[in-house]
Scaffold this active site. Structure first.
Site, PDB file in Angstrom:
ATOM      1  N   LYS A   1      -8.644   5.861 -19.407  1.00 37.89           N
ATOM      2  CA  LYS A   1      -8.938   6.166 -20.699  1.00 37.89           C
ATOM      3  C   LYS A   1      -7.711   5.934 -21.686  1.00 37.89           C
ATOM      4  O   LYS A   1      -7.148   4.885 -21.739  1.00 37.89           O
ATOM      5  CB  LYS A   1      -9.497   7.852 -20.893  1.00 37.89           C
TER       6      LYS A   1
ATOM      7  N   ASP B   1      -7.409  18.723 -14.608  1.00 40.29           N
ATOM      8  CA  ASP B   1      -7.651  17.131 -15.423  1.00 40.29           C
ATOM      9  C   ASP B   1      -7.368  17.189 -16.577  1.00 40.29           C
ATOM     10  O   ASP B   1      -8.077  17.801 -17.602  1.00 40.29           O
ATOM     11  CB  ASP B   1      -9.099  16.958 -15.082  1.00 40.29           C
TER      12      ASP B   1
ATOM     13  N   TYR C   1     -15.789  16.758 -15.958  1.00 42.26           N
ATOM     14  CA  TYR C   1     -16.208  15.407 -15.863  1.00 42.26           C
ATOM     15  C   TYR C   1     -17.371  15.234 -14.817  1.00 42.26           C
ATOM     16  O   TYR C   1     -17.394  15.727 -13.689  1.00 42.26           O
ATOM     17  CB  TYR C   1     -15.113  14.404 -15.397  1.00 42.26           C
TER      18      TYR C   1
ATOM     19  N   ARG D   1       0.823  -1.183   0.005  1.00 41.94           N
ATOM     20  CA  ARG D   1       0.074   0.019  -0.045  1.00 41.94           C
ATOM     21  C   ARG D   1       0.897   1.187  -0.006  1.00 41.94           C
ATOM     22  O   ARG D   1       0.622   2.322  -0.549  1.00 41.94           O
ATOM     23  CB  ARG D   1      -1.047   0.116   1.170  1.00 41.94           C
TER      24      ARG D   1
HETATM   25  C1  LIG Z   1     -13.434   9.294 -16.779  1.00 44.61           C
HETATM   26  C2  LIG Z   1     -12.793  10.412 -16.433  1.00 44.61           C
HETATM   27  C3  LIG Z   1     -12.575  10.638 -14.902  1.00 44.61           C
HETATM   28  C4  LIG Z   1     -12.760   9.684 -13.982  1.00 44.61           C
HETATM   29  O1  LIG Z   1     -11.792   8.423 -14.071  1.00 44.61           O
HETATM   30  P1  LIG Z   1     -12.293   7.167 -13.614  1.00 44.61           P
HETATM   31  O2  LIG Z   1     -10.892   6.303 -14.023  1.00 44.61           O
HETATM   32  O3  LIG Z   1     -13.443   6.606 -14.227  1.00 44.61           O
HETATM   33  O4  LIG Z   1     -12.409   7.237 -12.153  1.00 44.61           O
HETATM   34  C5  LIG Z   1     -11.989  11.949 -14.603  1.00 44.61           C
HETATM   35  N1  LIG Z   1     -12.005  12.898 -15.419  1.00 44.61           N
HETATM   36  C6  LIG Z   1     -12.277  12.736 -16.907  1.00 44.61           C
HETATM   37  C7  LIG Z   1     -11.836  14.096 -18.017  1.00 44.61           C
HETATM   38  C8  LIG Z   1     -12.625  11.479 -17.192  1.00 44.61           C
HETATM   39  O5  LIG Z   1     -12.998  11.186 -18.542  1.00 44.61           O
END
Ligand SMILES: *Cc1c(COP(=O)(O)O)cnc(C)c1O
Length: 379
Positions: A193, A168, A97, A45
């Site tokens: 992604k 982000d 998001y 962890r």
């Molecule tokens: C999918 C996404 C998230 C969240 O990510 P997870 O892996 O689903 O928790 C955050 N920001 C953006 C822009 C995203 O497309």
């Protein structure tokens, strides 16, 4: 060294066995040699070799030394929010998001935190802020409407007021855009992604170039426990090796599809790669491309929306993006369902808005698929 070369050669073999691919250490704990002296790895962890190797690879690609790999993208965002203290307020892009929106909307109040939605950071006046405002959180291009924020200008003005800047950068990845170079303090990613790229794991990344923030984030990472598993860390490292190759193809396809859609009757396209997009020039200046996501409004007087979606054979009807396969979703009822109807309408997430996550298939097949769907859906 170029990005794609670093991405392939970024992991160092420290096994002494010449492994070309970094091994998966499926060990929760590690033997210590001495009662008073502990090794780099004690308990997974806190740190795990496979995860550490991935974190090193990610930090290098971002041009920094500090990265943390989390269980999901939301865990990465949640870690960044851990830096806020009771009473703090943040400024947030108004089309972030959906999960990020839900987090601030549903969890902030109980933590005595607050937020304010900002529709355009390019014209936002940071000089009149209430002293409780401590941070800004933004995405560029935004999800799903692809508004572009001029990173250098907006971050410069926010930093001049002493604000912490969190970006982000999921849609772009460090291959196309590196917000730390424009002064951002923290960059978060859903590595689910493009980084992972095959729609087979959930993962997140937090990157910073500030050692003070890194040590706070690292403590929260360990204590909250939302760390990436060794096997998922391995899959993510593997995905990163082909990131540049994949993104080149994603955005080449997205550009051709955006141009195709713009020629159709009753279709209004949002893609920064189109020269009439209001953020086109800023995007060209600050990023290495336009990415693989685009949105469009489909005129309901011309097309039957349900029939359009049902007629598509290659674009799967699903949320998410960044995988090799093409997907289509309807943000109003899917990714941005947590937004109130009012907010959706105000920012332009209408019922007839669709978002495409363009994959790496042959673009002719994708365009044929869309062509057929338009034909079938025509009223
Ligand atoms: C999918 C996404 C998230 C969240 O990510 P997870 O892996 O689903 O928790 C955050 N920001 C953006 C822009 C995203 O497309």
């Amino acid at each position: 060294m170029e990005y794609s070369t670093k991405a392939v050669h970024g992991q160092v073999d420290d096994t002494g066995k010449g492994a070309v691919t970094y091994p998966v250490y499926l060990s929760s704990t590690f033997l210590q040699e001495d009662v008073n002296q502990f090794a780099d790895f004690v308990y997974s962890r806190s740190a795990n070799p496979t995860r550490a190797s991935l974190e090193q690879q990610v930090a290098d690609l971002e041009g920094t030394s500090y990265a943390l790999a989390t269980a999901t993208g939301m865990a990465a965002t949640a870690l960044a929010f851990e830096l806020l203290n009771s009473g703090d307020r943040i400024l947030l892009s108004d089309n972030v998001y959906g999960g990020t929106w839900q987090f601030v909307n549903e969890l902030f109040e109980g933590r005595n935190l607050s937020y304010e939605l900002v529709s355009d950071f390019n014209h936002y006046d940071f000089s009149q802020l209430d002293p409780s405002v401590k941070a800004i959180f933004l995405e560029t291009p935004t999800n799903p409407l692809l508004h572009v924020t001029d990173l250098k200008d907006a971050i410069g003005r926010a930093k001049a007021q002493g604000l912490l800047v969190i970006v982000d950068n999921t849609f772009m990845t460090s291959y196309l855009q590196r917000p730390l170079e424009f002064g951002a303090d923290i960059v978060v990613y859903s590595a689910t992604k493009y980084y992972a790229g095959h729609s087979d794991i959930l993962a997140g990344l937090v990157v910073t170039n500030r050692e003070d923030l890194y040590s706070e984030l690292k403590r929260a990472h360990k204590l909250l426990g939302a760390v990436l598993s060794p096997f998922d860390a391995f899959l993510l490292s593997r995905g990163i090796k082909t990131l540049a190759l994949r993104l080149d193809k994603h955005q080449e396809n997205a550009q051709l599809i955006a141009e195709y859609l713009a020629r159709q009757e009753g279709v209004q396209v949002y893609y920064t790669g189109l020269s009439d997009h209001p953020g086109h020039r800023i995007q060209e200046r600050q990023a290495g491309g336009h990415g693989g996501v685009l949105s469009f409004l489909l005129n309901e007087e011309v097309y039957d929306l349900e029939r359009f979606v049902k007629s598509l054979k290659l674009f799967g009807f699903a949320v998410s993006l960044g995988g090799v396969e093409s997907l289509i979703c309807r943000p109003a009822s899917m990714t941005h369902e947590s937004y109130s109807k009012d907010l959706q309408e105000r920012i332009g997430i209408y019922e007839n808005l669709f978002r495409l996550a363009v994959g790496i298939e042959a673009v002719k097949d994708l365009i044929d698929d869309l062509e057929n769907a338009f034909h079938q859906a025509r009223k």
